[in-house]
Enzyme design. Sequence first.
Site, PDB file in Angstrom:
ATOM      1  N   PHE A  25       0.838  -1.194   0.000  1.00  0.00           N
ATOM      2  CA  PHE A  25       0.000   0.000   0.000  1.00  0.00           C
ATOM      3  C   PHE A  25       0.880   1.253   0.000  1.00  0.00           C
ATOM      4  CE2 PHE A  25      -2.862   3.180   1.854  1.00  0.00           C
ATOM      5  CZ  PHE A  25      -3.944   3.036   0.997  1.00  0.00           C
TER       6      PHE A  25
ATOM      7  N   ASP B 211       1.128  -5.213   8.120  1.00  0.00           N
ATOM      8  CA  ASP B 211      -0.023  -4.332   7.970  1.00  0.00           C
ATOM      9  C   ASP B 211      -1.246  -5.232   7.786  1.00  0.00           C
ATOM     10  OD1 ASP B 211      -2.062  -2.612   7.172  1.00  0.00           O
ATOM     11  OD2 ASP B 211      -0.737  -1.343   5.984  1.00  0.00           O
TER      12      ASP B 211
ATOM     13  N   ARG C 281     -12.446  -3.044  -8.017  1.00  0.00           N
ATOM     14  CA  ARG C 281     -12.277  -3.806  -6.784  1.00  0.00           C
ATOM     15  C   ARG C 281     -13.605  -3.892  -6.044  1.00  0.00           C
ATOM     16  NH1 ARG C 281      -8.221  -1.860  -2.011  1.00  0.00           N
ATOM     17  NH2 ARG C 281      -9.913  -0.361  -1.772  1.00  0.00           N
TER      18      ARG C 281
ATOM     19  N   TYR D 110     -11.698   1.007  10.113  1.00  0.00           N
ATOM     20  CA  TYR D 110     -12.873   1.535   9.408  1.00  0.00           C
ATOM     21  C   TYR D 110     -13.278   0.681   8.214  1.00  0.00           C
ATOM     22  CZ  TYR D 110      -8.906   3.799   7.050  1.00  0.00           C
ATOM     23  OH  TYR D 110      -7.705   4.056   6.443  1.00  0.00           O
ATOM     24  N   LYS D 111     -12.568  -0.412   7.960  1.00  0.00           N
ATOM     25  CA  LYS D 111     -12.941  -1.299   6.869  1.00  0.00           C
ATOM     26  C   LYS D 111     -13.876  -2.380   7.416  1.00  0.00           C
ATOM     27  CE  LYS D 111      -8.428  -0.518   4.668  1.00  0.00           C
ATOM     28  NZ  LYS D 111      -8.861   0.433   3.641  1.00  0.00           N
TER      29      LYS D 111
END
Length: 405
Positions: free
Chosen positions: A128, A205, A377, A230-231
């Site tokens: 990322f 991560d 995605r 928050y995912k």
Amino acid sequence: MTVSTAADLDLADPLAAHRDLFVGTETPLVYLDGNSLGRPLRTTSERLRAFVEEEWGGRLIRDWDERWMDLPEVLGDAIGAQILGASTGQTIVGDSTTVLLYKLMRAAVALQSRHPGRTEIVMDRDNFPTDRYVADGIARECGLTLRWIEVDPAAGVTAEQLAEVVGEQTALVSLSHVAYRSAWIADGGELTRIAHEAGALVLWDLSHSAGSVPLALDDWDVDLAVGCTYKYLNGGPGSPAFAFVAERLLDDVVQPIQGWLGAADPFLMGPTYHPADGIRRILSGTPPVVGMLALQDMLQLLSRVGMDAVREKSIGRTTYAVDRAREVLPEVALASPAEASLRGGHVTFTHPLMREVTAALWQRDVIPDYRDPHGLRLGLSPLSTSYDEVERGLQEVREVLDSLG
């Protein structure tokens, strides 16, 4: 497979009733981006109201002593036990993912500075962007070198690739457990073992893993980890991230942002800084209490459901998306692992027109995500996404591709 299969699968889904617990699932909007921002739980509205009226409005500053000051560790232990496979006292909530990445990367480099020959941070080119940017800054700050692993963007880092680059020069290996683009699940235990055999520390991560894929940090002997909430943990936009530090490292870890809440006695207000014992030393400033409220509701739900059931449902959703895309979208390429056991909670499809497709879908109240190069995605949050939602989304992609010619 037919369109009616989606309705049949939803009827047979033992966790289907949980979908009704989330705000917005009663609307026709198709939400396929739960790995960027999870839907809120309906019960969170009441928690927010009670917080404003009873805790913040009623108890005011007294609630720091009564509950708020302990929230980073209380929620950290809950995340550790329910999500990470980590025993108590190793996980804490606070700061953004980026800030916690910096803290733990910099702390790892400091630990390894006792070995002067360890001058490299190992990372893959498809990690990322934040992870890569933070590592680049720390490398320049500390006079280190970044050693890059070249990976297939439709897959991720393998044991063989890592073994080729680590050695006595490696200070830190920093990887994502689930790749943000492809959803490739790295072999956490094996890659950690390879890094440790070379004398390196490992920072994982877990942003695309936590709440979607079962983890076993203690069993894998992981050193350090971070992840957002928050995912799949549905903490809301900007909710604070979590940090994990293995108990065996806690006495030696020195984090670089020395703030009053990470001090041994925050209210001593002394002239010098002395770090707190244990995981609390990773804190810096005042805990983001409001940002932790929604997270508490999702952790309670996950504790009832269990991560094994969540993972089973996640595999069902992504497998359905892959199988149906072969039928409905034959011109689209799969940019995620075809084997379900190697795939996390999202799936990516590529086509030269996917940027335009995504923009058009948003206008139709179908919300996937776009990732270069040419990637659509689909983030299929296990408890809030139905098979019917996946089916309707793929049919809309078909219509938009046809309209674009």
